[in-house]
Design an enzyme around this catalytic site. Structure first.
Site, short mmCIF file in Angstrom:
data_model
loop_
_atom_site.label_atom_id
_atom_site.label_comp_id
_atom_site.label_asym_id
_atom_site.label_seq_id
_atom_site.Cartn_x
_atom_site.Cartn_y
_atom_site.Cartn_z
N CYS A 316 0.80 -0.87 0.07
CA CYS A 316 -0.31 0.21 -0.57
C CYS A 316 0.71 0.76 0.20
O CYS A 316 0.50 2.28 -0.68
CB CYS A 316 -1.01 0.23 1.19
SG CYS A 316 -1.98 -1.47 1.79
C1 UN1 Z 1 0.70 -2.64 3.61
O1 UN1 Z 1 0.84 -2.89 2.17
O2 UN1 Z 1 -0.77 -3.31 3.73
O3 UN1 Z 1 4.88 0.10 6.32
C2 UN1 Z 1 1.55 -2.82 4.51
C3 UN1 Z 1 5.41 -0.69 4.76
C4 UN1 Z 1 5.57 -2.04 5.21
C5 UN1 Z 1 3.48 -2.59 5.60
C6 UN1 Z 1 2.14 -1.48 4.48
N1 UN1 Z 1 5.74 -2.13 6.81
O4 UN1 Z 1 5.65 -0.77 3.65
#
Ligand code: UN1
Length: 551
Positions: A316
């Site tokens: 994300c």
């Molecule tokens: C996600 O992509 O849902 O900050 C979580 C980050 C990771 C978590 C991603 N620690 O990229």
């Protein structure tokens, strides 16, 4: 079964009652018949239907067959969660924390096996899977101690012989739905604080990581979790996931926590809203990264490259719009493209040192190929990338046999402007869009111009620019001289605008999402004292100083 190589976690999983499937798996890897876990018991789907979990980096490697859960199964899981709630919520919070601590220790003990299992099921690299299991461990260790806090307050009353208190109370039964890109860390971000606060859960595992979810749920039970506190149902989002959402309308769910697309998040928000049920929504992102002339360009190239292509762009928090100041644009892009062209891609279980592996599943690959078409339709210039990797169409850094799995080229599109759709749409794969900025103000404007607000970053060595970015950006998370990814497990994680509904995961902040404040007053005076009305009146004394004479 002879010749099959079993790792520890698989032995553990099999001891839990799973059986082998006769599958002609390559590399002698085991394939199992998997189950839901309802009230601590293994269960098939009510109609016996199943779906397969396949390794996306080696498509004829089948991890197993899992229940395609029905409404009957989801209802059974909800029954179990409701039945377990009174005893679990009455269990002292330090004891709940102790069980969570045990989970963390078991994850540490089985870390190597879980890492391999996760890499096999979703195609992420071993290094990244290692980071992710560590994030789940960190979450357990953080919340182990939170069980000894979970503080309320004592508050002074305005009346004599009366005490005021606040307590954190659990919400009840939580429906947990997560995506498969972070199939260990994200469900732990949700369920660990949920159970620490005394809630019980129904967990709809991601369709593409049922075996890992099963292993994690078993570990949670092995840690001493009572039956029914976490109930696992496998299946599809449109099936079991939807049944769980529908149960909000039936009054059977007190909280939904969801990580996934903005479209599904909005639908969940509507259902929860009309029922006044709390929901935590962690949704999409089109995360901007701004590069200013004062930045250390080598460092900035590293950060942008990792943010864009690490995890094959399937975080994300992955980089979306790379916004580069015009004065350093050519130099920066040349350096970046050198790295992009030499990207090592392949199955990390077979090849060391790859930057990224396969897509998470065929479905993610299909969606990605569709969405990147938008870039050229919009008039962006493709600098690199040829879609899906095949034996006849592969970048020089691809290792292995392309047709074994679903691998993608890294993609870079230049000449992207604010009026194009590809500036605004999340692509969720190895593709970044390059945007030129005239100056800092323009860069900040562009960083704020997408409908999302999850993560963001700037590379600059000008402290005032860094400050102005930090205060001017509308995003839940900001990196200064760092990539857009890599949030730590004890900082609040979440977004604004189209990236969520303002709730946060992780750290102490997530506790707000899984508890409500209960205000209690204890009247010790033995009589009815009316707040506001029986409060002592204070008379003000006439001023003795003649202020007017002093001026
Ligand atoms: C996600 O992509 O849902 O900050 C979580 C980050 C990771 C978590 C991603 N620690 O990229």
């Amino acid at each position: 079964m002879e010749g099959i190589e079993l790792d520890c976690i698989m032995v553990h999983v099999l001891e839990a009652g799973l059986t082998f499937l006769e599958a002609n798996n390559p590399k002698n890897r085991p394939s199992v018949k998997g189950f839901n876990i309802i009230n601590g018991q293994l269960a098939d789907s009510s109609d016996g239907a199943t779906f397969e979990s396949r390794n996306p980096a080696l498509l004829n490697d089948v991890l197993g067959a899992f229940p395609l859960s029905t409404k009957v199964d989801v209802d059974a899981a909800l029954d179990a969660a409701h039945a377990a709630f009174p005893a679990w919520s009455a269990t002292p919070a330090p004891t709940r924390g102790q069980i969570i601590g045990n989970m963390g220790r078991l994850l540490m003990e089985h870390k190597d096996d879980l890492v391999r299992l996760q890499a096999r099921e979703i195609g992420k690299t071993l290094k990244e899977c290692g980071g992710e299991i560590q994030e789940a461990i960190d979450t357990c260790l953080f919340f182990q101690s939170e069980g000894r806090r979970l503080y309320g307050q004592t508050v002074n009353s305005e009346l004599p012989d009366k005490e005021l208190f606040t307590y954190r109370r659990p919400l009840g039964v939580c429906g947990i739905i997560n995506a498969c890109n972070f199939p260990s860390a994200v469900p732990f971000w949700k369920m660990i604080p949920a159970i620490m606060c005394g809630n019980t859960c129904v967990w709809k595992s991601p369709q593409d990581s049922p075996l890992l979810s099963f292993a994690l749920a078993r570990i949670m039970h092995q840690a001493g979790l009572p039956d029914g506190v976490i109930n696992l149902v496998h299946g599809k989002g449109s099936g079991a996931g939807q049944h769980l959402i529908n149960a909000v309308d039936e009054g059977r769910v007190n909280k939904i926590s969801f990580t996934g697309s903005t479209a599904v998040g909005k639908m969940i928000g509507e259902v929860c809203g009309r029922n006044l049920v709390s929901c935590s929504l962690e949704l999409g992102g089109k995360n901007p990264l701004v590069i200013m002339p004062s930045a250390n360009l080598e460092n900035a190239v590293e950060g942008a490259y990792w943010a864009g292509f690490g995890t094959a762009g399937q975080r994300c928090t992955s980089l979306g719009n790379l916004i580069i100041h015009k004065d350093i644009y050519d130099e920066f892009v040349a350096k970046l493209m050198d790295k992009v062209r030499s990207t090592l891609i392949g199955d990390s279980l077979e090849h060391e040192g790859v930057l990224y592996g396969s897509m998470l599943s065929e479905k993610y690959a299909k969606d990605f190929l569709e969405v990147i078409q938008m870039c050229e339709q919009d008039g962006a210039t493709k600098l690199f990338g040829e879609g899906r990797i095949t034996s006849d169409n592969k970048p020089s850094g691809f290792v292995g046999t392309a047709e074994d799995g679903v691998f993608m080229w890294p993609h870079v599109y230049a000449g992207v402007t604010e009026d194009m759709r590809c500036f605004h749409e999340e692509m969720f794969g190895p593709a970044i869009t390059l945007v030129k900025a005239d100056d800092f103000e323009h860069g900040l404007h562009l960083a704020n111009a997408s409908p999302y607000g999850l993560s963001s970053a700037i590379y600059t060595n000008d402290r005032l620019e860094a400050y102005r970015f930090k205060t001017g950006i509308k995003a839940g998370m900001t990196g200064i001289n760092n990539s857009t990814t890599g949030a730590e497990a004890h900082l609040p994680f979440g977004g604004v605008k189209g990236s969520g509904n303002g709730t946060r995961e992780s750290g102490i902040w997530v506790i707000e999402a899984y508890s409500y404040w209960h205000a209690v007053n204890d009247e010790l005076s033995g009589k009815l004292q009316l707040a506001q009305m029986d409060v002592d009146e204070i008379e003000m004394v006439e001023a003795e100083v003649r202020w007017d004479e002093l001026v």
